[in-house]
Design a protein around this motif. Structure first.
Motif, PDB file in Angstrom:
ATOM      1  N   GLU A  42      57.937  40.094  71.083  1.00 50.22           N
ATOM      2  CA  GLU A  42      56.836  41.028  71.998  1.00 50.22           C
ATOM      3  C   GLU A  42      56.027  40.165  72.822  1.00 50.22           C
ATOM      4  O   GLU A  42      55.366  39.234  72.205  1.00 50.22           O
ATOM      5  N   ARG A  43      56.066  40.380  74.167  1.00 45.00           N
ATOM      6  CA  ARG A  43      55.175  39.260  75.051  1.00 45.00           C
ATOM      7  C   ARG A  43      54.524  40.302  76.011  1.00 45.00           C
ATOM      8  O   ARG A  43      55.214  41.092  77.042  1.00 45.00           O
ATOM      9  N   ARG A  44      53.143  40.093  75.981  1.00 43.87           N
ATOM     10  CA  ARG A  44      52.347  41.073  76.853  1.00 43.87           C
ATOM     11  C   ARG A  44      51.877  40.409  78.302  1.00 43.87           C
ATOM     12  O   ARG A  44      51.684  40.957  79.312  1.00 43.87           O
ATOM     13  N   THR A  45      51.761  38.808  77.961  1.00 43.87           N
ATOM     14  CA  THR A  45      51.377  37.932  79.119  1.00 43.87           C
ATOM     15  C   THR A  45      52.109  36.767  78.993  1.00 43.87           C
ATOM     16  O   THR A  45      52.893  36.571  77.908  1.00 43.87           O
ATOM     17  N   TYR A  46      51.893  35.899  79.866  1.00 43.63           N
ATOM     18  CA  TYR A  46      52.705  34.683  79.921  1.00 43.63           C
ATOM     19  C   TYR A  46      51.520  33.498  79.679  1.00 43.63           C
ATOM     20  O   TYR A  46      51.747  32.448  80.681  1.00 43.63           O
ATOM     21  N   GLU A  47      51.072  33.353  78.685  1.00 46.15           N
ATOM     22  CA  GLU A  47      50.050  32.573  78.115  1.00 46.15           C
ATOM     23  C   GLU A  47      50.562  31.796  77.001  1.00 46.15           C
ATOM     24  O   GLU A  47      51.591  32.221  76.395  1.00 46.15           O
ATOM     25  N   ILE A  48      49.995  30.463  76.578  1.00 43.24           N
ATOM     26  CA  ILE A  48      50.682  29.731  75.487  1.00 43.24           C
ATOM     27  C   ILE A  48      50.784  30.279  74.201  1.00 43.24           C
ATOM     28  O   ILE A  48      51.708  29.985  73.717  1.00 43.24           O
ATOM     29  N   ASP A  49      49.825  31.375  73.913  1.00 38.53           N
ATOM     30  CA  ASP A  49      50.114  32.035  72.796  1.00 38.53           C
ATOM     31  C   ASP A  49      50.063  33.522  72.685  1.00 38.53           C
ATOM     32  O   ASP A  49      49.365  34.304  71.787  1.00 38.53           O
ATOM     33  N   SER A  50      50.896  33.835  73.655  1.00 38.10           N
ATOM     34  CA  SER A  50      51.121  35.285  74.071  1.00 38.10           C
ATOM     35  C   SER A  50      52.266  36.071  73.238  1.00 38.10           C
ATOM     36  O   SER A  50      52.383  37.350  73.415  1.00 38.10           O
ATOM     37  N   THR A  51      53.248  35.217  72.784  1.00 40.51           N
ATOM     38  CA  THR A  51      54.330  36.015  72.278  1.00 40.51           C
ATOM     39  C   THR A  51      54.300  35.873  70.958  1.00 40.51           C
ATOM     40  O   THR A  51      53.737  34.970  70.198  1.00 40.51           O
ATOM     41  N   LYS A  52      54.385  37.277  70.461  1.00 37.96           N
ATOM     42  CA  LYS A  52      54.432  37.707  69.030  1.00 37.96           C
ATOM     43  C   LYS A  52      56.125  37.637  68.724  1.00 37.96           C
ATOM     44  O   LYS A  52      56.702  38.141  69.270  1.00 37.96           O
ATOM     45  N   GLU A  53      56.278  37.470  67.425  1.00 37.67           N
ATOM     46  CA  GLU A  53      57.676  37.309  66.799  1.00 37.67           C
ATOM     47  C   GLU A  53      57.783  37.714  65.398  1.00 37.67           C
ATOM     48  O   GLU A  53      56.948  37.223  64.535  1.00 37.67           O
ATOM     49  N   ILE A  54      58.831  38.152  65.071  1.00 37.36           N
ATOM     50  CA  ILE A  54      59.171  38.369  63.470  1.00 37.36           C
ATOM     51  C   ILE A  54      60.563  37.967  63.597  1.00 37.36           C
ATOM     52  O   ILE A  54      61.497  38.468  64.550  1.00 37.36           O
ATOM     53  N   GLU A  55      60.976  36.712  62.818  1.00 40.64           N
ATOM     54  CA  GLU A  55      62.240  36.467  62.588  1.00 40.64           C
ATOM     55  C   GLU A  55      62.653  36.342  61.164  1.00 40.64           C
ATOM     56  O   GLU A  55      61.979  35.918  60.373  1.00 40.64           O
ATOM     57  N   VAL A  56      64.052  36.731  61.114  1.00 38.63           N
ATOM     58  CA  VAL A  56      64.554  36.410  59.579  1.00 38.63           C
ATOM     59  C   VAL A  56      66.112  35.732  59.864  1.00 38.63           C
ATOM     60  O   VAL A  56      66.534  35.665  60.903  1.00 38.63           O
ATOM     61  N   VAL A  57      66.514  34.932  58.689  1.00 39.41           N
ATOM     62  CA  VAL A  57      67.863  34.502  58.763  1.00 39.41           C
ATOM     63  C   VAL A  57      68.657  35.414  58.348  1.00 39.41           C
ATOM     64  O   VAL A  57      68.446  36.244  57.341  1.00 39.41           O
ATOM     65  N   VAL A  58      69.994  35.797  59.175  1.00 32.09           N
ATOM     66  CA  VAL A  58      71.049  36.247  58.703  1.00 32.09           C
ATOM     67  C   VAL A  58      72.185  35.494  58.431  1.00 32.09           C
ATOM     68  O   VAL A  58      72.216  34.315  58.844  1.00 32.09           O
ATOM     69  N   ASP A  59      73.048  35.896  57.491  1.00 32.26           N
ATOM     70  CA  ASP A  59      74.147  35.122  56.900  1.00 32.26           C
ATOM     71  C   ASP A  59      75.542  35.002  57.728  1.00 32.26           C
ATOM     72  O   ASP A  59      76.399  34.474  57.586  1.00 32.26           O
ATOM     73  N   ASN A  60      75.518  36.128  58.717  1.00 33.86           N
ATOM     74  CA  ASN A  60      76.659  36.360  59.267  1.00 33.86           C
ATOM     75  C   ASN A  60      76.509  36.950  60.752  1.00 33.86           C
ATOM     76  O   ASN A  60      76.181  37.871  61.077  1.00 33.86           O
ATOM     77  N   PHE A  61      76.726  35.864  61.830  1.00 32.49           N
ATOM     78  CA  PHE A  61      76.305  36.245  63.174  1.00 32.49           C
ATOM     79  C   PHE A  61      77.110  37.344  63.542  1.00 32.49           C
ATOM     80  O   PHE A  61      76.402  38.326  64.314  1.00 32.49           O
ATOM     81  N   GLU A  62      78.423  37.484  63.564  1.00 31.63           N
ATOM     82  CA  GLU A  62      79.042  38.428  63.963  1.00 31.63           C
ATOM     83  C   GLU A  62      78.949  39.956  63.553  1.00 31.63           C
ATOM     84  O   GLU A  62      78.972  40.795  64.163  1.00 31.63           O
ATOM     85  N   GLU A  63      78.685  39.870  62.058  1.00 29.31           N
ATOM     86  CA  GLU A  63      78.349  41.232  61.473  1.00 29.31           C
ATOM     87  C   GLU A  63      77.074  41.671  61.723  1.00 29.31           C
ATOM     88  O   GLU A  63      77.060  42.686  61.832  1.00 29.31           O
ATOM     89  N   ALA A  64      75.991  40.693  62.139  1.00 35.48           N
ATOM     90  CA  ALA A  64      74.904  41.087  62.442  1.00 35.48           C
ATOM     91  C   ALA A  64      74.939  41.710  63.963  1.00 35.48           C
ATOM     92  O   ALA A  64      74.201  42.746  64.143  1.00 35.48           O
ATOM     93  N   HIS A  65      75.820  41.363  64.636  1.00 36.67           N
ATOM     94  CA  HIS A  65      75.741  41.763  66.048  1.00 36.67           C
ATOM     95  C   HIS A  65      76.310  43.318  65.838  1.00 36.67           C
ATOM     96  O   HIS A  65      76.100  44.365  66.630  1.00 36.67           O
ATOM     97  N   LYS A  66      77.475  43.399  65.175  1.00 34.42           N
ATOM     98  CA  LYS A  66      78.010  44.687  64.863  1.00 34.42           C
ATOM     99  C   LYS A  66      77.144  45.744  64.318  1.00 34.42           C
ATOM    100  O   LYS A  66      76.940  46.785  64.614  1.00 34.42           O
ATOM    101  N   LEU A  67      76.228  45.240  63.301  1.00 36.37           N
ATOM    102  CA  LEU A  67      75.177  46.045  62.673  1.00 36.37           C
ATOM    103  C   LEU A  67      74.216  46.518  64.063  1.00 36.37           C
ATOM    104  O   LEU A  67      73.904  47.756  63.928  1.00 36.37           O
ATOM    105  N   LEU A  68      73.817  45.728  64.732  1.00 32.49           N
ATOM    106  CA  LEU A  68      72.708  45.939  65.767  1.00 32.49           C
ATOM    107  C   LEU A  68      73.450  46.873  66.937  1.00 32.49           C
ATOM    108  O   LEU A  68      72.623  47.796  67.281  1.00 32.49           O
ATOM    109  N   LEU A  69      74.607  46.725  67.262  1.00 32.24           N
ATOM    110  CA  LEU A  69      75.150  47.706  68.158  1.00 32.24           C
ATOM    111  C   LEU A  69      75.383  49.054  67.538  1.00 32.24           C
ATOM    112  O   LEU A  69      75.187  50.211  68.000  1.00 32.24           O
TER     113      LEU A  69
END
Length: 175
Positions: free
Chosen positions: A63-90
């Motif tokens: 989530e980015r509201r502005t373009y400042e050095i500290d303006s991007t908020k993020e939540i990140e998790v590791v997934v064990d299967n790139f292709e299956e995660a893509h199918k899940l999101l779709l």
């Protein structure tokens, strides 16, 4: 959400940067090919990214509201299967915006991540990411730049800086 503290330095001379990193004692930690799917999550100023760097895959909400050095908020998790995660999101109804590839050389200096990024159709650029604004500013200066030479633009805006609409590419790969 975690705050991403990061700046970019555009139009770098890769050889000079690598030499400076060596002089400063930066540790090279990886050289990798990256691939990612970017999805529209229907929230203003936000997106979801599924990224694979050859060693691990991560799913990130940004989530980015502005373009400042500290303006991007993020939540990140590791997934064990790139292709299956893509199918899940779709399957969950997220709309795919684009598939992108880039190359990255990664270094660490004083617990600050320094990335030399290579993207199709634009010059290489540098990313400096740390745990504090002060850490990022210190490394930027050690590399011989000023903060006025940095930007916190998103990758989309970096491409726009070169007159390219990144979202006009359903796939962005090296030729």
């Amino acid at each position: 959400m975690k705050t991403e503290i990061e700046v970019k330095i555009l139009n770098i001379d890769v050889d000079i940067i690598k030499q400076k990193l060596a002089e400063l004692g930066a540790k090279k930690v990886a050289e990798r090919n990256m691939r990612r799917f970017v999805y529209d999550c229907k929230q203003e100023c936000s997106f979801v990214r599924l990224r694979d760097d050859g060693k691990k895959s991560t799913l990130t909400f940004k989530e980015r509201r502005t373009y400042e050095i500290d303006s991007t908020k993020e939540i990140e998790v590791v997934v064990d299967n790139f292709e299956e995660a893509h199918k899940l999101l779709l399957g969950m109804g997220l709309s795919l915006i684009t598939y992108q590839e880039n190359k990255r050389n990664s270094y660490v200096l004083d617990n600050v991540e320094i990335e030399i990024d290579f993207w199709p159709k634009i010059p290489a650029y540098l990313e400096v990411e740390g745990k504090s604004v002060e850490d990022v500013e210190r490394i930027v200066k050690l590399l011989g730049f000023t903060m006025e030479q940095t930007t916190a633009l998103s990758t989309n805006k970096v491409y726009a800086n070169y007159g390219i609409d990144l979202h006009s590419f359903k796939e962005l790969k090296f030729d």
